[in-house]
Write a protein that holds these residues in place. Structure first.
Motif, short mmCIF file in Angstrom:
data_model
loop_
_atom_site.label_atom_id
_atom_site.label_comp_id
_atom_site.label_asym_id
_atom_site.label_seq_id
_atom_site.Cartn_x
_atom_site.Cartn_y
_atom_site.Cartn_z
N MET A 156 0.47 -1.36 0.24
CA MET A 156 0.42 -0.10 0.15
C MET A 156 0.67 1.10 -0.01
O MET A 156 0.96 2.24 0.48
CB MET A 156 -1.27 0.15 1.07
N ARG A 178 -2.65 2.96 -3.37
CA ARG A 178 -3.29 2.22 -3.40
C ARG A 178 -5.03 2.53 -4.04
O ARG A 178 -4.76 4.10 -4.57
CB ARG A 178 -4.28 2.67 -1.88
N GLY A 179 -5.77 2.15 -3.82
CA GLY A 179 -7.11 2.97 -4.86
C GLY A 179 -6.58 2.55 -5.98
O GLY A 179 -6.19 2.03 -6.33
N ALA A 180 -8.39 2.27 -6.56
CA ALA A 180 -8.98 1.26 -7.31
C ALA A 180 -7.55 1.39 -9.09
O ALA A 180 -6.82 1.27 -9.57
CB ALA A 180 -9.47 1.28 -8.20
N ARG A 215 -3.36 -7.50 -4.68
CA ARG A 215 -4.47 -7.60 -3.88
C ARG A 215 -5.14 -7.84 -5.05
O ARG A 215 -5.15 -7.62 -5.92
CB ARG A 215 -4.34 -5.56 -3.86
N CYS A 258 -13.13 6.88 3.30
CA CYS A 258 -12.21 6.38 2.75
C CYS A 258 -11.36 7.74 1.57
O CYS A 258 -12.03 8.41 1.84
CB CYS A 258 -12.24 5.11 1.71
N ASN A 259 -10.66 6.49 0.50
CA ASN A 259 -10.13 7.99 -0.16
C ASN A 259 -10.56 7.20 -1.65
O ASN A 259 -10.06 6.77 -2.18
CB ASN A 259 -8.53 8.09 -0.38
N PHE A 283 -6.40 7.68 -7.41
CA PHE A 283 -5.92 7.49 -9.35
C PHE A 283 -4.55 8.63 -9.72
O PHE A 283 -3.67 8.36 -9.05
CB PHE A 283 -7.13 8.03 -9.98
N GLN A 296 -7.94 5.66 5.58
CA GLN A 296 -7.62 6.74 4.33
C GLN A 296 -8.56 7.91 4.44
O GLN A 296 -8.11 8.59 3.51
CB GLN A 296 -8.32 5.94 3.68
N ASP A 334 -14.14 -0.42 -5.75
CA ASP A 334 -12.47 -0.58 -6.22
C ASP A 334 -13.56 -2.17 -7.71
O ASP A 334 -12.62 -1.60 -8.91
CB ASP A 334 -12.10 -1.33 -5.47
N ASN A 372 -16.73 -1.86 -2.14
CA ASN A 372 -16.30 -0.34 -1.80
C ASN A 372 -15.04 -0.57 -0.51
O ASN A 372 -15.74 -1.97 0.21
CB ASN A 372 -16.94 0.61 -1.48
N LYS A 373 -14.66 0.44 0.05
CA LYS A 373 -14.16 0.01 0.93
C LYS A 373 -14.73 -0.44 2.52
O LYS A 373 -16.05 0.26 2.36
CB LYS A 373 -13.40 2.00 1.31
O1 MRU Z 1 -7.23 -0.28 0.57
P1 MRU Z 1 -7.03 0.34 -0.99
O2 MRU Z 1 -7.41 2.29 0.38
O3 MRU Z 1 -6.78 0.89 -1.61
O4 MRU Z 1 -8.86 0.91 -0.36
C1 MRU Z 1 -9.31 1.46 -2.01
C2 MRU Z 1 -10.54 2.09 -1.47
O5 MRU Z 1 -9.36 3.08 -1.56
C3 MRU Z 1 -11.84 2.70 -1.83
O6 MRU Z 1 -11.97 1.49 -1.49
C4 MRU Z 1 -12.02 3.71 -2.39
O7 MRU Z 1 -13.31 4.39 -2.02
C5 MRU Z 1 -12.34 2.93 -4.15
S1 MRU Z 1 -10.82 3.46 -4.57
C6 MRU Z 1 -10.86 4.28 -6.03
#
Ligand code: MRU
Length: 374
Positions: free
Chosen positions: A54, A57-59, A100, A166-167, A173, A205, A246, A257-258
């Motif tokens: 991480m 991170r984030g999709a 992941r 979350c973020n 991105f 996050q 995600d 999602n998170k």
């Molecule tokens: O575990 P992470 O921090 O990689 O989780 C992903 C996220 O940050 C969230 O689920 C987010 O809302 C979607 S990612 C664009």
């Protein structure tokens, strides 16, 4: 987006690649919000590790890292044998794919790179095609987020308070973000609004990353405890929820999602508050038919049992707080924990998806975005 460093604003992408040195550069998200630092990788195994631990991170960000990582691995191959190259590509793909499991973007991104490589007749041609496809994925990510911002800003009315979880910001991105794109666009249009960031335990996050981003961009916000959203909804203090995702199932409109997103969607439905999910097209899973089949990452118990942060004292303030975060044990030492990283929100709780081509109902994803859609 721009980061203020030593009083000067500088533009950074979360993920960037330098073809000459085959080097990937990532914002090290493990050190934020106290330290802004970049991590470089020159080997696909290091890039996979950066996804797994991480650093990034984030999709969308891990999608771009996987696309560049695949190109990086392909370009490191030095023989001319196409058979040996194919075996090598498989190994690189598997290493990155296993980093992941829940976000679909890395799989979609790498599929784009593999497809693009197909017409190449030599190893060198395939390497060049891989690089071009990875760059294209990253550029599309930015373009999609920009378009999400245009559509999503239309939903934001002056004086609104918007909850996010979350973020799904520019750190998640290559740039701009999905859930944050409408916020940044509305801000650019001069609309006043307020954001509540769910803290998003256990890795926080929301408190660490979304709040840092919003502070960098001057967007008014507060961090709230994860359990506080219901309270504020009940008192009429939240007018809209926007999160990222995600993995979104085109067949059903369910969204992974998170962890905690599902709970917020139930609360929003109960209080008749619109619940939107902002996604680029790389977050769509066209195959999976049932939300229960989405692989949910099980993370370490330590994340739940402990917390990380910077000690609050005069010495840390004086040093500018550049030291690494410390871990403290919070929970009862003899107790175990469970730590699912994600949950799945069913379509009936989702008001709409803010996509690069417009705002779509969950049952419109396939007809409006799928193959053959006009
Ligand atoms: O575990 P992470 O921090 O990689 O989780 C992903 C996220 O940050 C969230 O689920 C987010 O809302 C979607 S990612 C664009």
């Amino acid at each position: 987006m721009k980061v203020t460093l030593e009083g000067k604003k500088k533009h950074f992408r979360t993920v960037s690649f330098e073809p000459e040195s085959n080097r990937l550069t990532l914002i090290d998200q493990r050190l934020l919000p106290h330290t802004f630092s970049l991590l470089e990788t020159t080997d696909y195994r290091q890039s996979a590790l950066a996804i797994q631990n991480m650093t990034t991170r984030g999709a969308g960000a891990i999608g771009a890292t996987a696309a560049y990582g695949l190109a990086q691995g392909c370009r490191a191959f030095s023989s001319k044998s196409l058979t040996r190259f194919a075996t090598h590509v498989q190994k690189v793909f598997q290493t990155l794919a296993s980093a992941r499991p829940t976000a679909v973007d890395p799989f979609n991104a790498m599929a784009q790179v593999l497809n693009a490589m197909e017409p190449g007749g030599t190893v060198a041609e395939k390497q060049e095609l891989a690089l071009r496809a990875a760059i294209q994925f990253a550029e599309e990510d930015v373009a999609h987020c920009r378009a999400i911002g245009k559509w999503g800003a239309e939903l934001i009315e002056e004086g609104m308070t918007i909850l996010t979880h979350c973020n799904a910001g520019w750190l998640a991105f290559v740039d701009i973000g999905s859930a944050t794109a409408p916020l940044y666009e509305a801000q650019a249009q001069g609309k006043p609004f307020h954001v509540l960031c769910d803290e998003t335990r256990p890795r926080s996050q929301g408190a660490i990353l979304t709040a840092w981003e919003l502070a960098q961009q001057g967007v008014p916000h507060h961090i709230i405890p994860d359990n506080a959203a219901g309270h504020y909804m009940q008192r009429g203090k939240i007018q809209m929820v926007i999160t990222g995702a995600d993995r979104v199932l085109a067949r059903t409109g369910a969204a992974a999602n998170k962890i905690g997103t599902f709970t917020k969607a139930v609360l929003a439905k109960y209080h008749r508050i619109p619940f939107y999910i902002a996604i680029p097209l790389s977050t769509i899973d066209w195959e999976t038919a049932d939300g229960f089949d989405i692989p949910i990452e099980e993370r370490s118990e330590e994340e739940v049992l402990c917390a990380w942060g910077r000690p609050v004292n005069d010495e840390t303030e004086k040093s500018g707080g550049d030291e690494k975060p410390v871990q403290v044990r919070v929970a009862n030492p003899s107790s175990r924990a469970l730590n699912p990283g994600f949950d799945v929100t069913p379509a009936e709780l989702i008001t709409g998806f803010i996509t690069p081509v417009g705002i779509l109902k969950p049952d419109e994803l396939r007809s409006k975005l799928g193959k053959g859609a006009s």
